[in-house]
Design a protein around this motif. Sequence first.
Motif, PDB file in Angstrom:
ATOM      1  N   GLY A   1       0.193 -16.312   4.943  1.00  9.69           N
ATOM      2  CA  GLY A   1       0.545 -16.793   6.270  1.00  9.69           C
ATOM      3  C   GLY A   1       1.887 -17.486   6.206  1.00  9.69           C
ATOM      4  O   GLY A   1       2.261 -18.028   5.161  1.00  9.69           O
ATOM      5  N   PRO A   2       2.641 -17.504   7.288  1.00  6.45           N
ATOM      6  CA  PRO A   2       3.965 -18.136   7.285  1.00  6.45           C
ATOM      7  C   PRO A   2       3.873 -19.651   7.416  1.00  6.45           C
ATOM      8  O   PRO A   2       2.842 -20.194   7.826  1.00  6.45           O
ATOM      9  N   ASP A   3       4.980 -20.342   7.061  1.00  4.31           N
ATOM     10  CA  ASP A   3       5.114 -21.727   7.475  1.00  4.31           C
ATOM     11  C   ASP A   3       4.936 -21.741   8.989  1.00  4.31           C
ATOM     12  O   ASP A   3       5.648 -21.024   9.714  1.00  4.31           O
ATOM     13  N   GLY A   4       3.990 -22.538   9.477  1.00  5.22           N
ATOM     14  CA  GLY A   4       3.757 -22.462  10.903  1.00  5.22           C
ATOM     15  C   GLY A   4       2.823 -23.522  11.452  1.00  5.22           C
ATOM     16  O   GLY A   4       2.202 -24.294  10.717  1.00  5.22           O
ATOM     17  N   LEU A   5       2.748 -23.534  12.769  1.00 10.50           N
ATOM     18  CA  LEU A   5       1.783 -24.324  13.529  1.00 10.50           C
ATOM     19  C   LEU A   5       0.587 -23.419  13.792  1.00 10.50           C
ATOM     20  O   LEU A   5       0.738 -22.295  14.284  1.00 10.50           O
ATOM     21  N   TYR A   6      -0.605 -23.908  13.464  1.00 11.93           N
ATOM     22  CA  TYR A   6      -1.831 -23.144  13.652  1.00 11.93           C
ATOM     23  C   TYR A   6      -2.758 -23.913  14.594  1.00 11.93           C
ATOM     24  O   TYR A   6      -2.709 -25.153  14.646  1.00 11.93           O
ATOM     25  N   GLY A   7      -3.593 -23.181  15.321  1.00  8.93           N
ATOM     26  CA  GLY A   7      -4.425 -23.852  16.310  1.00  8.93           C
ATOM     27  C   GLY A   7      -5.776 -23.197  16.507  1.00  8.93           C
ATOM     28  O   GLY A   7      -5.981 -22.020  16.199  1.00  8.93           O
ATOM     29  N   PHE A   8      -6.690 -24.006  17.075  1.00  6.88           N
ATOM     30  CA  PHE A   8      -8.077 -23.598  17.282  1.00  6.88           C
ATOM     31  C   PHE A   8      -8.562 -24.190  18.611  1.00  6.88           C
ATOM     32  O   PHE A   8      -8.028 -25.192  19.069  1.00  6.88           O
TER      33      PHE A   8
ATOM     34  N   VAL B   1       0.082 -20.004  15.865  1.00  8.42           N
ATOM     35  CA  VAL B   1       0.622 -20.380  17.173  1.00  8.42           C
ATOM     36  C   VAL B   1       2.151 -20.302  17.168  1.00  8.42           C
ATOM     37  O   VAL B   1       2.759 -19.725  18.062  1.00  8.42           O
ATOM     38  N   VAL B   2       2.786 -20.910  16.173  1.00  7.31           N
ATOM     39  CA  VAL B   2       4.250 -20.866  16.032  1.00  7.31           C
ATOM     40  C   VAL B   2       4.580 -20.621  14.572  1.00  7.31           C
ATOM     41  O   VAL B   2       4.114 -21.346  13.692  1.00  7.31           O
ATOM     42  N   ALA B   3       5.394 -19.604  14.312  1.00  5.77           N
ATOM     43  CA  ALA B   3       5.873 -19.318  12.958  1.00  5.77           C
ATOM     44  C   ALA B   3       7.387 -19.352  12.952  1.00  5.77           C
ATOM     45  O   ALA B   3       8.047 -19.095  13.968  1.00  5.77           O
ATOM     46  N   ASN B   4       7.959 -19.667  11.795  1.00  6.72           N
ATOM     47  CA  ASN B   4       9.391 -19.488  11.617  1.00  6.72           C
ATOM     48  C   ASN B   4       9.708 -17.998  11.573  1.00  6.72           C
ATOM     49  O   ASN B   4       8.869 -17.190  11.170  1.00  6.72           O
TER      50      ASN B   4
ATOM     51  N   TYR C   1       9.752 -27.381  10.495  1.00  6.73           N
ATOM     52  CA  TYR C   1       8.397 -27.717  10.040  1.00  6.73           C
ATOM     53  C   TYR C   1       7.908 -28.943  10.799  1.00  6.73           C
ATOM     54  O   TYR C   1       8.632 -29.592  11.540  1.00  6.73           O
ATOM     55  N   SER C   2       6.637 -29.259  10.552  1.00  6.49           N
ATOM     56  CA  SER C   2       5.965 -30.435  11.102  1.00  6.49           C
ATOM     57  C   SER C   2       5.933 -30.401  12.631  1.00  6.49           C
ATOM     58  O   SER C   2       6.298 -31.356  13.299  1.00  6.49           O
ATOM     59  N   TRP C   3       5.448 -29.283  13.155  1.00  7.63           N
ATOM     60  CA  TRP C   3       5.332 -29.124  14.598  1.00  7.63           C
ATOM     61  C   TRP C   3       4.244 -30.032  15.155  1.00  7.63           C
ATOM     62  O   TRP C   3       3.203 -30.237  14.546  1.00  7.63           O
ATOM     63  N   MET C   4       4.506 -30.572  16.354  1.00 10.26           N
ATOM     64  CA  MET C   4       3.499 -31.353  17.070  1.00 10.26           C
ATOM     65  C   MET C   4       3.542 -30.969  18.537  1.00 10.26           C
ATOM     66  O   MET C   4       4.627 -30.921  19.139  1.00 10.26           O
ATOM     67  N   VAL C   5       2.357 -30.699  19.105  1.00 13.55           N
ATOM     68  CA  VAL C   5       2.255 -30.251  20.488  1.00 13.55           C
ATOM     69  C   VAL C   5       2.053 -31.454  21.404  1.00 13.55           C
ATOM     70  O   VAL C   5       1.133 -32.256  21.201  1.00 13.55           O
ATOM     71  N   MET C   6       2.920 -31.570  22.417  1.00 12.69           N
ATOM     72  CA  MET C   6       2.811 -32.636  23.401  1.00 12.69           C
ATOM     73  C   MET C   6       1.805 -32.242  24.489  1.00 12.69           C
ATOM     74  O   MET C   6       1.467 -31.060  24.652  1.00 12.69           O
TER      75      MET C   6
ATOM     76  N   ALA D   1      14.353 -29.926  11.676  1.00 11.59           N
ATOM     77  CA  ALA D   1      15.092 -28.872  10.993  1.00 11.59           C
ATOM     78  C   ALA D   1      14.932 -29.056   9.490  1.00 11.59           C
ATOM     79  O   ALA D   1      15.314 -30.086   8.936  1.00 11.59           O
ATOM     80  N   ASN D   2      14.369 -28.045   8.843  1.00 10.34           N
ATOM     81  CA  ASN D   2      14.055 -28.113   7.424  1.00 10.34           C
ATOM     82  C   ASN D   2      15.134 -27.367   6.617  1.00 10.34           C
ATOM     83  O   ASN D   2      16.314 -27.645   6.761  1.00 10.34           O
ATOM     84  N   PHE D   3      14.781 -26.412   5.793  1.00  9.98           N
ATOM     85  CA  PHE D   3      15.753 -25.687   4.978  1.00  9.98           C
ATOM     86  C   PHE D   3      16.098 -24.348   5.620  1.00  9.98           C
ATOM     87  O   PHE D   3      15.208 -23.633   6.093  1.00  9.98           O
ATOM     88  N   TYR D   4      17.372 -23.993   5.602  1.00 10.10           N
ATOM     89  CA  TYR D   4      17.826 -22.776   6.268  1.00 10.10           C
ATOM     90  C   TYR D   4      18.922 -22.094   5.439  1.00 10.10           C
ATOM     91  O   TYR D   4      19.501 -22.683   4.511  1.00 10.10           O
ATOM     92  N   ASP D   5      19.200 -20.828   5.797  1.00 13.17           N
ATOM     93  CA  ASP D   5      20.243 -20.032   5.121  1.00 13.17           C
ATOM     94  C   ASP D   5      20.061 -20.023   3.606  1.00 13.17           C
ATOM     95  O   ASP D   5      21.027 -20.166   2.849  1.00 13.17           O
ATOM     96  N   LEU D   6      18.832 -19.813   3.147  1.00  9.41           N
ATOM     97  CA  LEU D   6      18.556 -19.842   1.707  1.00  9.41           C
ATOM     98  C   LEU D   6      18.801 -18.494   1.032  1.00  9.41           C
ATOM     99  O   LEU D   6      18.760 -18.407  -0.200  1.00  9.41           O
TER     100      LEU D   6
END
Length: 441
Positions: A336-343, A361-364, A373-378, A387-392
């Motif tokens: 599974g991707p780095d992501g926000l998951y939900g139930f 729910v949300v994947a990079n 990373y560290s998504w939170m739903v309002m 913003a985590n690591f990019y252009d690797l």
Amino acid sequence: MNKFSKTVATSVLGFAILFSSFAPATGFAADVEPSNWTREDVSKIVQNKDNTAPEINTEDLEQIAPDYHIWDTWPLRNKDGSIATLNGYKVIFSLTAPSDVLPGKRHDIAEIRYFVSKNGKDWKLGGTVFNEEQLGSRQWAGSAMIEDGEINFFYTATGRKGEEQLTYEQRLVKASADVDASSKGIEFNNWSDHEVILEPDGEYYQTMEQSKQGDIAYAFRDPWFFEDPKSGEEYILFEGNSGGTPAERSVEQEHIGSEDFATVDDVPEESKLFNGNIGIAKAENDEYTEFEIMPPLMEANSLNQELERPHIVTKGNKYYLFTDTHKNKFAPGTDGPDGLYGFVSDSLTSNYEPLNDSGLVVANPENEPYQTYSWMVMPNGTVISFANFYDLNGVTIDELGQQSEQFQFNHFGGTLAPSLKLSIHKDETKILKEMDAGVFK
């Protein structure tokens, strides 16, 4: 099912809050039936436009506090979970570390700072949250709620203050303070004592000592306050691991999925080392210092090691449970991707089912697998992250530490990422649009 064979499988998504209590489990625990997030659920993950975030334009990232790395972030809420406004100000809290610290080392010295904004978009640094009385050698994520002019702050105390060698003991802590709001901003004064409100019990939630007997990692963190709108009861949600040692666990069918799927899924033996769960405890007093620990809401045994920053949103009489995890936290044979998951569930304490069939729910985006990373739903469906690591260029997160220090600095965001607007309807979600960085609207 026994306490070692329970697992994660359901879910929730919507509006809400959370925070609760700690004490020996009593009759209330009988009402909790842990849901399982299974290997079969995750096998259904397919990234598409509805669940994949747009690639962020890193040139547009604004360092809201140039002297600090900023990562896990959460808002000040009212007791009912709505976003608080104090004298026209909104307030957010973030884990921070000096920006000259190697990004991978930031967790070892994390402090919680706060930011204020009149428009919920442009954030100004307020300062550190606590005085010198906080617990732990560093402080990790939590939540904050205001009630009758007083802030109730919940956080993770990691390690022990003054320890010579860094440790990863994690305890859930609560402290309160007066909130002073003026035209100059927001201040927190007259802090109470910092009190440990929850520690793992070894039965439902693994202790650090149990984890040391062969497991991958240990987690007991991320307290999140929630007032149940149906009952008025108050709770704390948190990230944990299922109790016991590896020798006491086995891979069970409920961890895998249906009988048909279990016949074709070849589960590696080391999968039993993956025992992430989402815990819950019920408040036992009005000061939020005593809690009844309860069985987990969800378990991901034989599937995933870390179900981070769990939180609930309520909508349409349903409970939507969200959590974050990394690609490298999934067990062998799953992906599974780095992501926000939900139930989602009609009940707070049982029968969670994965949103969108798989839970994703949300994947990079696939070409930027670690960009946020560290998504939170309002409560209104806005999703915040950092913003985590990019252009690797193909470097995995596990290989990042082998790169030069300059490479690591150059490819780390360390600030608020663009927010997303999420549609939540019954058991389905959809990313509607990308918004400006740090927007809470």
